[in-house]
Write a protein that holds these residues in place. Structure first.
Motif, PDB file in Angstrom:
ATOM      1  N   SER A 245       0.838  -1.203   0.000  1.00 46.31           N
ATOM      2  CA  SER A 245       0.000   0.000   0.000  1.00 46.31           C
ATOM      3  C   SER A 245       0.867   1.245   0.000  1.00 46.31           C
ATOM      4  O   SER A 245       1.969   1.259   0.565  1.00 46.31           O
ATOM      5  N   ILE A 246       0.370   2.309  -0.581  1.00 50.61           N
ATOM      6  CA  ILE A 246       1.074   3.581  -0.563  1.00 50.61           C
ATOM      7  C   ILE A 246       1.241   4.084   0.868  1.00 50.61           C
ATOM      8  O   ILE A 246       2.184   4.826   1.173  1.00 50.61           O
ATOM      9  N   ILE A 247       0.391   3.668   1.772  1.00 46.59           N
ATOM     10  CA  ILE A 247       0.518   4.130   3.157  1.00 46.59           C
ATOM     11  C   ILE A 247       1.768   3.558   3.827  1.00 46.59           C
ATOM     12  O   ILE A 247       2.152   4.011   4.911  1.00 46.59           O
TER      13      ILE A 247
ATOM     14  N   SER B 110      -9.031   8.893  -2.670  1.00 47.38           N
ATOM     15  CA  SER B 110      -8.337   8.781  -1.384  1.00 47.38           C
ATOM     16  C   SER B 110      -6.898   8.316  -1.586  1.00 47.38           C
ATOM     17  O   SER B 110      -5.989   8.745  -0.871  1.00 47.38           O
ATOM     18  N   GLY B 111      -6.690   7.416  -2.580  1.00 53.09           N
ATOM     19  CA  GLY B 111      -5.336   7.000  -2.892  1.00 53.09           C
ATOM     20  C   GLY B 111      -4.474   8.179  -3.311  1.00 53.09           C
ATOM     21  O   GLY B 111      -3.291   8.272  -2.948  1.00 53.09           O
TER      22      GLY B 111
ATOM     23  N   SER C  29      -4.702  11.221  -2.311  1.00 47.56           N
ATOM     24  CA  SER C  29      -4.316  12.034  -1.152  1.00 47.56           C
ATOM     25  C   SER C  29      -3.074  11.466  -0.480  1.00 47.56           C
ATOM     26  O   SER C  29      -2.191  12.214  -0.035  1.00 47.56           O
ATOM     27  N   PHE C  30      -2.965  10.133  -0.420  1.00 45.11           N
ATOM     28  CA  PHE C  30      -1.767   9.525   0.162  1.00 45.11           C
ATOM     29  C   PHE C  30      -0.561   9.705  -0.753  1.00 45.11           C
ATOM     30  O   PHE C  30       0.561   9.936  -0.295  1.00 45.11           O
TER      31      PHE C  30
ATOM     32  N   GLU D  14       0.743  13.033  -0.256  1.00 41.14           N
ATOM     33  CA  GLU D  14       1.399  13.140   1.054  1.00 41.14           C
ATOM     34  C   GLU D  14       2.827  12.619   1.001  1.00 41.14           C
ATOM     35  O   GLU D  14       3.757  13.234   1.529  1.00 41.14           O
ATOM     36  N   PHE D  15       3.028  11.464   0.322  1.00 45.33           N
ATOM     37  CA  PHE D  15       4.346  10.827   0.315  1.00 45.33           C
ATOM     38  C   PHE D  15       5.199  11.209  -0.896  1.00 45.33           C
ATOM     39  O   PHE D  15       6.411  11.093  -0.853  1.00 45.33           O
TER      40      PHE D  15
ATOM     41  N   CYS E 146      -0.274   1.623  -8.985  1.00 44.33           N
ATOM     42  CA  CYS E 146      -1.296   1.103  -8.074  1.00 44.33           C
ATOM     43  C   CYS E 146      -2.241   0.197  -8.876  1.00 44.33           C
ATOM     44  O   CYS E 146      -1.978  -0.127 -10.029  1.00 44.33           O
TER      45      CYS E 146
END
Length: 293
Positions: free
Chosen positions: A176-178, A199-200, A202-203, A206-207, A214
């Protein structure tokens, strides 16, 4: 009443098993059916049982808590029913492995052990060093000798560097990207297995990896499974999505090895990524220092 009687019969009937390896109080035990796993196999035995390793056989074996389980993949089958027990057992903290149905006989534990080749593993078996393509006999010995690093309930983070460019950029495979790390920012290409929806995105913002792959999440209503590609394009992030029909969502190794690109954004296209391309090739192209013209 009938259920109780059946349970009594299952416990009273003989359970044919054969010990093929015994070391330091631990054993590799073969049997023709998951039905034959019993209380004698608790925690010290790697059980090689020639049933398919679906949910029902997993339910039969799990109460006895063997050290690890190896079963037959039953040809995988519709809805991957032949291997769903891998994940049932994973949730209970039990390493589990499936053998390729073309390499081992159903209902023949000795053949499964001697001739079988691993097709699928759960994350706990992976932590013990078992991988697809490995002979079942070797997998059994690894499960005998090695404890998984983490059997607690919760998220298990897998992360593997599969390619490094001459300039030090890396292709990193993680589910996962998280699970991105600070060192990935503006440097590494992340092959993940979550969807590329809003939502993906947004992550991803962030990173901010150098590039990403994906899943398309099966497309979903209004193409929401890939909506994030356009969102991150506005910020210059290069990325693509693999078709969920070609790679298992949630499994980044499947994305990298099996995935076929179903969509990509313009920054990724400038690096040479195209729809229909294998994910492994796309990941390599995303490492590019300067976008291709």
């Amino acid at each position: 009443m009938e259920e109780s009687v059946m349970g009594d019969l299952l416990e009273s009937e003989p359970h044919p098993q054969e010990v093929v390896v015994e070391e330091g109080g631990r054993r590799v035990v073969t049997m023709d059916s998951a039905r034959y796993v019993d209380a004698s196999n608790t925690d010290h035995d790697v059980v090689v049982a020639a049933s398919y390793i679906g949910v029902l056989p997993a339910r039969l074996m799990a109460p006895h808590r063997p050290r690890a389980v190896i079963g037959h993949d039953g040809g995988i089958g519709k809805d991957a029913a032949g291997i769903q027990g891998l994940y049932y057992l994973e949730a209970l903290g039990i390493p589990a492995v499936a053998a390729d149905g073309a390499t081992a006989e159903l209902g023949n534990g000795q053949d499964l052990h001697d001739e079988g080749v691993v097709s699928r593993v759960n994350i706990l078996a992976e932590q013990c060093g078992v991988s697809p393509g490995m002979p079942v006999a070797e997998a059994a010995r690894r499960l005998l000798a090695t404890d998984p690093s983490d059997t607690e309930v919760g998220t298990k983070v897998r992360r593997e560097v599969v390619e490094t460019s001459p300039t030090g950029r890396q292709v990193v495979v993680t589910d996962s990207i998280i699970f991105a790390r600070p060192e990935d920012r503006d440097r590494n290409v992340l092959v993940t297995a979550g969807h590329t929806g809003r939502s993906g995105a947004s992550f991803l913002l962030e990173f901010r990896p150098w590039g990403f792959i994906c899943s398309d999440g099966g497309g979903a209503k209004n193409d929401s499974g890939t909506a994030g590609l356009a969102i991150v394009e506005e910020h210059g992030l290069a990325g693509a999505s693999v078709s969920a029909m070609t790679a298992a969502i949630g499994d980044a190794q499947s994305s990298y090895v099996d995935g076929i690109i179903a969509a990509c954004n313009e920054p990724a296209r400038r690096r040479g990524v195209e729809v229909g391309m294998p994910a492994k090739q796309a990941a390599h192209l995303l490492l590019a220092e300067v976008p291709t013209s």
